[in-house]
Scaffold this motif. Structure first.
Motif, short mmCIF file in Angstrom:
data_model
loop_
_atom_site.label_atom_id
_atom_site.label_comp_id
_atom_site.label_asym_id
_atom_site.label_seq_id
_atom_site.Cartn_x
_atom_site.Cartn_y
_atom_site.Cartn_z
N VAL A 140 0.84 -1.20 0.00
CA VAL A 140 0.00 0.00 0.00
C VAL A 140 0.87 1.25 0.00
O VAL A 140 0.58 2.24 -0.68
N GLU A 141 1.97 1.21 0.76
CA GLU A 141 2.86 2.36 0.84
C GLU A 141 3.47 2.67 -0.53
O GLU A 141 3.62 3.84 -0.91
N ALA A 142 3.82 1.62 -1.28
CA ALA A 142 4.40 1.83 -2.61
C ALA A 142 3.39 2.47 -3.55
O ALA A 142 3.74 3.33 -4.36
N VAL A 143 2.13 2.06 -3.44
CA VAL A 143 1.07 2.66 -4.25
C VAL A 143 0.90 4.13 -3.88
O VAL A 143 0.79 5.00 -4.76
N ARG A 144 0.87 4.42 -2.61
CA ARG A 144 0.69 5.80 -2.17
C ARG A 144 1.82 6.70 -2.64
O ARG A 144 1.61 7.87 -2.96
N ASP A 145 3.03 6.16 -2.69
CA ASP A 145 4.17 6.95 -3.14
C ASP A 145 4.01 7.41 -4.59
O ASP A 145 4.55 8.46 -4.97
N LEU A 146 3.28 6.64 -5.39
CA LEU A 146 3.09 7.01 -6.80
C LEU A 146 2.29 8.29 -6.96
O LEU A 146 2.43 9.00 -7.96
N PHE A 147 1.46 8.61 -5.99
CA PHE A 147 0.63 9.81 -6.09
C PHE A 147 1.43 11.10 -5.93
O PHE A 147 0.96 12.18 -6.27
N GLY A 148 2.63 10.99 -5.38
CA GLY A 148 3.44 12.19 -5.21
C GLY A 148 2.82 13.16 -4.22
O GLY A 148 2.47 12.79 -3.09
N VAL A 149 2.62 14.41 -4.66
CA VAL A 149 2.09 15.44 -3.77
C VAL A 149 0.58 15.33 -3.57
O VAL A 149 0.03 16.01 -2.72
N ASN A 150 -0.07 14.48 -4.33
CA ASN A 150 -1.52 14.33 -4.22
C ASN A 150 -1.86 13.43 -3.04
O ASN A 150 -2.37 12.32 -3.19
N ALA A 151 -1.59 13.91 -1.84
CA ALA A 151 -1.73 13.09 -0.63
C ALA A 151 -3.17 12.72 -0.33
O ALA A 151 -3.46 11.64 0.18
N SER A 152 -4.10 13.61 -0.63
CA SER A 152 -5.50 13.33 -0.32
C SER A 152 -6.00 12.13 -1.10
O SER A 152 -6.74 11.29 -0.57
N ALA A 153 -5.62 12.01 -2.37
CA ALA A 153 -6.02 10.86 -3.18
C ALA A 153 -5.33 9.60 -2.70
O ALA A 153 -5.91 8.51 -2.71
N ALA A 154 -4.08 9.71 -2.27
CA ALA A 154 -3.32 8.55 -1.83
C ALA A 154 -3.93 7.92 -0.59
O ALA A 154 -3.81 6.71 -0.38
N ARG A 155 -4.58 8.72 0.23
CA ARG A 155 -5.15 8.19 1.47
C ARG A 155 -6.27 7.20 1.23
O ARG A 155 -6.64 6.45 2.13
N TRP A 174 -5.97 31.29 -12.14
CA TRP A 174 -6.83 30.18 -12.55
C TRP A 174 -6.14 29.27 -13.57
O TRP A 174 -5.41 29.72 -14.44
N HIS A 175 -6.39 27.97 -13.45
CA HIS A 175 -5.89 27.01 -14.42
C HIS A 175 -6.80 25.78 -14.41
O HIS A 175 -7.59 25.59 -13.48
N MET A 176 -6.68 24.97 -15.46
CA MET A 176 -7.50 23.77 -15.55
C MET A 176 -6.88 22.66 -14.70
O MET A 176 -5.66 22.51 -14.62
N HIS A 177 -7.75 21.90 -14.10
CA HIS A 177 -7.35 20.83 -13.19
C HIS A 177 -8.19 19.60 -13.51
O HIS A 177 -9.39 19.71 -13.78
N LEU A 178 -7.57 18.42 -13.49
CA LEU A 178 -8.31 17.19 -13.71
C LEU A 178 -8.80 16.66 -12.37
O LEU A 178 -8.02 16.22 -11.54
N ALA A 179 -10.10 16.73 -12.17
CA ALA A 179 -10.69 16.26 -10.92
C ALA A 179 -11.27 14.87 -11.12
O ALA A 179 -11.82 14.56 -12.18
N ASP A 180 -11.12 14.04 -10.14
CA ASP A 180 -11.70 12.71 -10.22
C ASP A 180 -12.55 12.45 -8.99
O ASP A 180 -12.29 12.96 -7.90
N HIS A 181 -13.58 11.67 -9.17
CA HIS A 181 -14.47 11.31 -8.07
C HIS A 181 -14.67 9.80 -8.08
O HIS A 181 -15.78 9.30 -8.26
N PRO A 182 -13.59 9.06 -7.90
CA PRO A 182 -13.66 7.60 -8.05
C PRO A 182 -14.09 6.89 -6.79
O PRO A 182 -14.12 7.45 -5.69
N SER A 183 -14.41 5.62 -6.97
CA SER A 183 -14.79 4.79 -5.83
C SER A 183 -13.57 4.21 -5.13
O SER A 183 -13.68 3.72 -4.01
N ASN A 184 -12.42 4.23 -5.79
CA ASN A 184 -11.19 3.70 -5.17
C ASN A 184 -9.98 4.43 -5.73
O ASN A 184 -10.06 5.17 -6.72
N ALA A 185 -8.84 4.22 -5.09
CA ALA A 185 -7.62 4.94 -5.47
C ALA A 185 -7.15 4.58 -6.87
O ALA A 185 -6.63 5.44 -7.59
N THR A 186 -7.32 3.34 -7.27
CA THR A 186 -6.88 2.92 -8.60
C THR A 186 -7.61 3.68 -9.69
O THR A 186 -7.00 4.15 -10.66
#
Length: 215
Positions: free
Chosen positions: A29-44, A107-119
């Motif tokens: 799980v830790e290795a997967v979370r590391d892939l998110f980089g600065v996007n900590a909220s999604a990694a959680r 202002w800039h464009m951002h890709l927002a996701d609302h997924p059911s899981n981290a993957t």
């Protein structure tokens, strides 16, 4: 839109495995979370189930790079479209920074996701980022390192489409290997020019002897 940033999600995931070396860092799980980089909220949102799901998405993203590396544009696009359909994103306007003393947002464009899981969240951003890069720069800008046995994925952003390696380290290693190979060849055949000249003279002498005999 930060195309390089989003497409890097795909590169990071693909390069978490080195098939030719039998290495795979995506084991926890830790290795997967590391892939998110600065996007900590999604990694959680990551759970144990995401490890297997991430590996599945990784294989599909590597297949896109492999098709592009072989020059099969249609296959690369078809596989990427399949990921985009399965993992959609929602573009949003965001303003993290400020542009002047009046504290107005930049202002800039951002890709927002609302997924059911981290993957699903990671795959959506990786696929969309790769799609932006492909359509902006071309399929041939998706590459796999030529320094065997590396084969890491990379995105070619050079001005003359000249990139062949995933890193300076691999480029140096490949150049050193090529230099040593040339030196070994020269060492194995040091008298090649002399032998070629000798062979040529022998052939001429044989031709003259044959002509004399015929007369």
């Amino acid at each position: 839109m930060e195309l390089a940033y989003y497409s890097d999600y795909a590169v990071r995931l693909v390069n978490s495995e080195e098939p030719a070396r039998g290495k795979d860092s995506l084991t926890s799980v830790e290795a997967v979370r590391d892939l998110f980089g600065v996007n900590a909220s999604a990694a959680r949102r990551t759970t144990d189930a995401d490890v297997t799901r991430f590996r599945s998405v990784r294989a599909r993203l590597r297949a896109v790079f492999e098709a592009a590396d072989k020059g099969d544009e249609t296959l690369a696009v078809d596989m990427l479209n399949s990921l985009l359909l399965e993992f959609p994103v929602s573009p949003q306007i965001s303003g993290h920074d400020h542009r002047d003393e009046d504290d107005r947002p930049l202002w800039h464009m951002h890709l927002a996701d609302h997924p059911s899981n981290a993957t699903a969240g990671y795959a959506a951003i990786a696929a969309m980022g790769l799609a932006f890069h492909l359509t902006e720069y071309g399929v041939d800008r998706l590459g796999l390192c030529e320094a065997a046995p590396c084969r890491n994925a990379y995105l070619d952003t050079s001005t003359n489409r000249s990139r062949r390696y995933c890193s300076d380290r691999c480029a140096t290693r490949a150049n050193v290997a090529a230099y040593r190979a040339r030196k070994r060849l020269e060492a194995d055949r040091p008298d090649l020019p002399e032998r070629s000249a000798s062979t040529g003279r022998a052939a001429e002498n044989a031709q003259r002897a044959s002509a004399s005999g015929e007369r």
